[in-house]
Enzyme design. Structure first.
Site, PDB file in Angstrom:
ATOM      1  CG  ASP A   1      -2.780  -8.202   0.644  1.00 17.67           C
ATOM      2  OD1 ASP A   1      -2.055  -8.514   1.608  1.00 17.67           O
ATOM      3  OD2 ASP A   1      -3.835  -7.543   0.772  1.00 17.67           O
TER       4      ASP A   1
ATOM      5  CG  HIS B   1      -6.623  -5.292   1.591  1.00 15.23           C
ATOM      6  ND1 HIS B   1      -5.992  -6.046   2.549  1.00 15.23           N
ATOM      7  CD2 HIS B   1      -7.868  -5.035   2.057  1.00 15.23           C
ATOM      8  CE1 HIS B   1      -6.810  -6.230   3.569  1.00 15.23           C
ATOM      9  NE2 HIS B   1      -7.963  -5.633   3.304  1.00 15.23           N
TER      10      HIS B   1
ATOM     11  CG  ASP C   1      -4.933 -10.060   3.177  1.00 18.03           C
ATOM     12  OD1 ASP C   1      -4.651 -10.600   2.087  1.00 18.03           O
ATOM     13  OD2 ASP C   1      -4.650  -8.870   3.427  1.00 18.03           O
TER      14      ASP C   1
ATOM     15  CG  HIS D   1      -1.949  -1.071   1.194  1.00 15.53           C
ATOM     16  ND1 HIS D   1      -2.784  -1.293   0.118  1.00 15.53           N
ATOM     17  CD2 HIS D   1      -2.250  -2.046   2.104  1.00 15.53           C
ATOM     18  CE1 HIS D   1      -3.555  -2.340   0.369  1.00 15.53           C
ATOM     19  NE2 HIS D   1      -3.248  -2.818   1.555  1.00 15.53           N
TER      20      HIS D   1
HETATM   21  C1  SP5 Z   1      -1.213  -5.129   3.981  1.00 12.47           C
HETATM   22  C2  SP5 Z   1      -2.682  -5.147   4.305  1.00 12.47           C
HETATM   23  O1  SP5 Z   1      -3.294  -6.200   4.201  1.00 12.47           O
HETATM   24  N1  SP5 Z   1      -3.238  -4.014   4.740  1.00 12.47           N
HETATM   25  C3  SP5 Z   1      -4.628  -3.968   4.996  1.00 12.47           C
HETATM   26  C4  SP5 Z   1      -5.063  -2.734   5.663  1.00 12.47           C
HETATM   27  C5  SP5 Z   1      -6.528  -2.801   5.913  1.00 12.47           C
HETATM   28  N2  SP5 Z   1      -7.005  -1.722   6.739  1.00 12.47           N
HETATM   29  C6  SP5 Z   1      -8.422  -1.652   6.862  1.00 12.47           C
HETATM   30  C7  SP5 Z   1      -8.891  -2.787   7.705  1.00 12.47           C
HETATM   31  C8  SP5 Z   1     -10.363  -2.796   7.909  1.00 12.47           C
HETATM   32  C9  SP5 Z   1     -10.711  -4.133   8.485  1.00 12.47           C
HETATM   33  N3  SP5 Z   1     -12.080  -4.223   8.776  1.00 12.47           N
HETATM   34  C10 SP5 Z   1     -12.454  -5.594   8.981  1.00 12.47           C
HETATM   35  C11 SP5 Z   1     -13.886  -5.618   9.330  1.00 12.47           C
HETATM   36  C12 SP5 Z   1     -14.368  -7.022   9.396  1.00 12.47           C
HETATM   37  N4  SP5 Z   1     -14.578  -7.401  10.766  1.00 12.47           N
HETATM   38 ZN    ZN Z   2      -4.150  -7.068   2.607  1.00 14.90          ZN
END
Ligand code: SP5
Ligand code: ZN
Length: 341
Positions: free
Chosen positions: A188, A190, A278, A154
């Site tokens: 990943d 994301h 993830d 990111h």
């Molecule tokens: C490297 C990487 O995987 N970074 C990810 C950053 C994500 N940040 C936002 C996370 C929001 C998570 N919300 C989860 C809700 C479900 N319970």
């Molecule tokens: Zn991620």
């Protein structure tokens, strides 16, 4: 061929307790334990070699990051006594002479990458792992796994966010690109916004990402299908966003094959895989539904490209199975890399 494994010189630090998501404090999922857990599990499988990475020159960070950004993280980290989160996000301003209060937000994408006293060291150690790994690839090693933490995909040239400070995969790809063309495959869950943006105008580094559709997942602002590169880089960025709710092994495998066909067509000299676990069915991100067994299948298909491959650790937060998921992926690499063209 069994992957060679490199891990950080030290990793028991940089341990933020929360990020802020949608105005609420949320658990900070990127913890030091992740490294220990992965190491413990993959040790059982007897990889060719496991080693602590060496220190590397700071100048390698400047391949993909601005000097003022790197210097800011270093200085601000060293002078902070506790974790610092931005309060304002100045955009398009002249930052010369502005106070740290403004700079912290200028260099941040979100409230998911705070800076504390050991943040610079942890991020630098993480980048050192990937730089050492790239050097091993250049020495002729065919598959190297860089156990990086904090993750990197990111991070943009002068922005941190989403647990990421220095873009490990991008640094490695830039090093390798001095010796041939490079494809980056980002797995990943994301979108790898930083990696995409860093190489967006380049034709010698193909960036491909499979991720949860940004319309309903972090980072939201990039990862759409119509982002295909700019200038010389047009046609050298491929996004494959998949629906948040209905993506299991089968659906994912179709996307992976599309990604691999495009990489094969590009015919790179090197492959960098941004490996996020993830996508796992039990991951707290609650997006995709991939299984431990599938990571092995996915890896064996990637290995069939028979390219010198650097696997870079990104996300993956379900600690109970994180180690076996990484091990499963690395084991999938073993069977198919014997003959390399
Ligand atoms: C490297 C990487 O995987 N970074 C990810 C950053 C994500 N940040 C936002 C996370 C929001 C998570 N919300 C989860 C809700 C479900 N319970
Ligand atoms: Zn991620």
């Amino acid at each position: 061929m069994k992957p060679e494994v490199l891990y950080p010189f030290a990793y028991d630090y940089h341990n933020p307790q929360f990020e802020i998501e949608n105005g609420y404090q949320e658990q900070y999922w990127d913890t030091p334990e992740r490294v220990a857990i992965i190491l413990a599990e993959i040790e059982k499988f007897g990889h060719t070699k496991m080693a602590r990475s060496e220190q590397q020159p700071e100048s390698d960070l400047l391949r993909v990051h601005t000097k003022d950004y790197v210097q800011f993280i270093k200085r601000f980290s060293q002078q902070s006594e506790s974790l610092q989160y931005p309060s304002v996000f100045p955009r398009a301003i002249d930052i010369t002479g502005k106070p740290d209060y403004a700079l912290l937000g200028y260099y941040s994408l979100d409230l998911g990458a705070p800076i504390g006293p050991d943040t610079y060291l942890a991020a630098k150690n993480s980048a050192d792992v990937v730089i050492s790994a790239a050097n091993r690839i250049l020495d002729g090693q065919r598959v190297v796994y860089a156990l990086c933490r904090p993750p990197g995909h990111h991070a943009e040239k002068d922005k941190m966010g989403g647990y990421c400070y220095f873009n490990n995969a991008a640094i490695a790809a830039d090093i390798l690109s001095e010796h041939g063309t490079v494809a980056i495959l980002d797995l990943d869950v994301h979108h790898g916004n930083g990696t995409q943006r860093i190489f967006y105008k380049r034709a010698d580094v193909l960036t491909v990402s499979i991720h949860a559709h940004p319309k309903d997942a972090y980072p939201g602002f990039s990862g759409f299908e119509n982002e295909m590169g700019e200038g010389n880089g047009i046609g050298f960025n491929l996004n494959i966003p998949l629906p948040k709710e209905s993506t299991g092994n089968e659906e994912y495998d179709i996307a992976l094959n599309l990604a691999l066909r495009n990489i094969e067509k590009f015919s790179p000299n090197f492959l960098v895989v941004s490996l996020g676990l993830d996508t796992y069915i039990k991951d707290p991100m609650q997006l995709f539904k991939l299984t431990t067994e599938y990571y092995k299948v996915a890896a064996s298909q990637i290995a069939r490209l028979k390219k010198p491959t650097l696997i870079v650790q990104e996300g993956g937060y379900f600690l109970d199975d994180l180690g076996i998921n990484v091990a499963s992926f690395l084991n999938g690499f073993q069977s198919n890399t014997a003959v390399i063209s």
